[in-house]
Enzyme design. Structure first.
Site, PDB file in Angstrom:
ATOM      1  N   LYS A  15     -10.342 -16.066  23.375  1.00 61.46           N
ATOM      2  CA  LYS A  15     -10.025 -14.653  23.587  1.00 61.46           C
ATOM      3  C   LYS A  15     -11.074 -14.009  24.482  1.00 61.46           C
ATOM      4  CE  LYS A  15      -7.811 -13.748  19.095  1.00 61.46           C
ATOM      5  NZ  LYS A  15      -8.007 -13.064  17.792  1.00 61.46           N
ATOM      6  N   SER A  60       0.803  -1.226   0.000  1.00 57.98           N
ATOM      7  CA  SER A  60       0.000   0.000   0.000  1.00 57.98           C
ATOM      8  C   SER A  60       0.832   1.271   0.000  1.00 57.98           C
ATOM      9  CB  SER A  60      -0.923   0.008   1.228  1.00 57.98           C
ATOM     10  OG  SER A  60      -1.829  -1.071   1.192  1.00 57.98           O
ATOM     11  N   HIS A  77     -21.424  -6.187  15.558  1.00 57.99           N
ATOM     12  CA  HIS A  77     -21.603  -7.508  16.150  1.00 57.99           C
ATOM     13  C   HIS A  77     -22.787  -7.492  17.124  1.00 57.99           C
ATOM     14  CE1 HIS A  77     -17.948  -8.526  14.304  1.00 57.99           C
ATOM     15  NE2 HIS A  77     -17.127  -8.594  15.337  1.00 57.99           N
ATOM     16  N   CYS A 105     -12.731  -7.404  19.646  1.00 59.01           N
ATOM     17  CA  CYS A 105     -13.952  -6.627  19.409  1.00 59.01           C
ATOM     18  C   CYS A 105     -15.146  -7.169  20.186  1.00 59.01           C
ATOM     19  CB  CYS A 105     -14.263  -6.582  17.917  1.00 59.01           C
ATOM     20  SG  CYS A 105     -14.245  -8.194  17.108  1.00 59.01           S
TER      21      CYS A 105
END
Length: 345
Positions: free
Chosen positions: A221, A43, A250, A130
């Protein structure tokens, strides 16, 4: 009084979380004097227009962090390589990868939940997974009312958790199926594994690789990180994580068993008063959180709050939050904002 400004680097600037960092820096008027956008060689050289200026993405290197105050890492394998260099250069690293989360020397922080952990950092602060972030935002106000004995959580995780590639694949599969073509799968459940399944019109009960105990890495996790954040190793937690055909945000179904009685009214009041949480719960009007309506928002929403009639001292709730915002970029930026507000940078 002139507000101090900070020299900021974003590692992974071209990815979904990196782009969200930029959106939030502008939205929240984050005080920066210099912005250094870093990414892989793939990138490097890309131009990004931001706040009236054009920035050129640089290839990340050991010397990229010279003079930087705050290094926001979007996550991925690059964290292990570059975090030590950034710390050596004098930067505070706020890292979205899983690399340092369970390191006892690295604070794992959700600012609304355990900001006291920030001061213990030695150059690196970890952003939790998350799904863990979203869950503990609902757990913390309840935990403060009555200590928690056991948590059972099932997640319904958007494809944004697999990055821009996951989102693109869902879009491509839906378009293909609408035209009567085959849905080609190359990303989910895990790109590096030999077998892949379509996510369009499907649910995949695997996020990340399986471990020896038959839980996935994502599930472990949530279990391990929640104990660390809450600073309570006595918590009993089980998790099932599922990928669903939703772009972003989520959702989680959470069952919580407490060590003592807790009233539903007290739970509602505690959730409604907690910063970053919106109580969206009116069954009579069919009002409850949904991913479609929490996407792009900073707060998490809690609803379907009810007594578990099958167990003593237990409640159920449903929680939704934007995985890229509160589940990643926003949480990291809030850590930086907290440190600025408390003169810790």
């Amino acid at each position: 009084m002139v507000m101090k400004k900070y020299r900021v680097a974003i590692l992974g600037a071209t990815g979904a979380v990196g782009q969200e960092f930029l959106n939030l820096i502008e939205e929240r008027k984050f005080p920066f004097s210099e912005l250094r956008l870093l990414a892989s060689s793939r990138s490097a050289g890309k131009k990004i227009a931001f706040m009236g200026e054009e920035y050129t993405v640089q290839e990340a290197a050991a010397e990229s962090f010279a003079g930087i105050d705050i290094a926001l890492f979007a996550g991925g394998a690059a964290s292990a390589e570059f975090a030590p260099h950034a710390v050596k250069a004098g930067a505070v690293v706020i890292d979205n990868s899983s690399t340092f989360r369970m390191d006892p020397e690295v604070p794992l922080v959700v600012p609304e939940v355990n900001p006291q952990a920030i001061v213990r950092h030695k150059g690196i602060i970890a952003n939790p997974n998350c799904s863990t972030i979203i869950m503990v935002m609902g757990l913390k106000p309840l935990y403060d009312l009555a200590k928690i004995r056991r948590i059972v959580v099932s997640t319904y995780q958007a494809v944004s958790g697999a990055g821009k590639e996951g989102m693109a694949e869902l879009e491509e599969q839906v378009a293909a199926l609408a035209e009567g073509k085959e849905a080609v799968a190359n990303i989910l459940p895990v790109g590096k594994l030999p077998k892949h399944y379509p996510i369009a019109f499907n649910l995949i009960p695997q996020i990340d690789v399986f471990k020896d105990n038959l839980y996935t890495k994502e599930e472990m996790k949530m279990i391990d990180e929640t104990k660390k954040i809450m600073e309570d190793d006595t918590l009993r937690i089980t998790a099932t994580t599922v990928r669903v055909p939703v772009y972003r945000s989520h959702a989680e179904s959470v069952n919580v068993e407490f060590k003592e009685p807790i009233s539903i009214d007290a739970a509602r009041s505690a959730l409604a008063a907690f910063p970053g949480v919106v109580l969206h719960d009116d069954p009579s009007a069919q009002e409850y959180p949904m991913p479609l309506y929490t996407s792009g928002r900073n707060d998490v929403e809690v609803g379907r709050l009810r007594v578990d009639e099958s167990a003593d001292n237990a409640l159920n709730f449903w929680i939704c939050g934007d995985q890229i915002r509160k589940g990643a970029a926003l949480n990291a930026l809030q850590i930086a904002e907290y440190m600025i507000a408390h003169d810790q940078i």
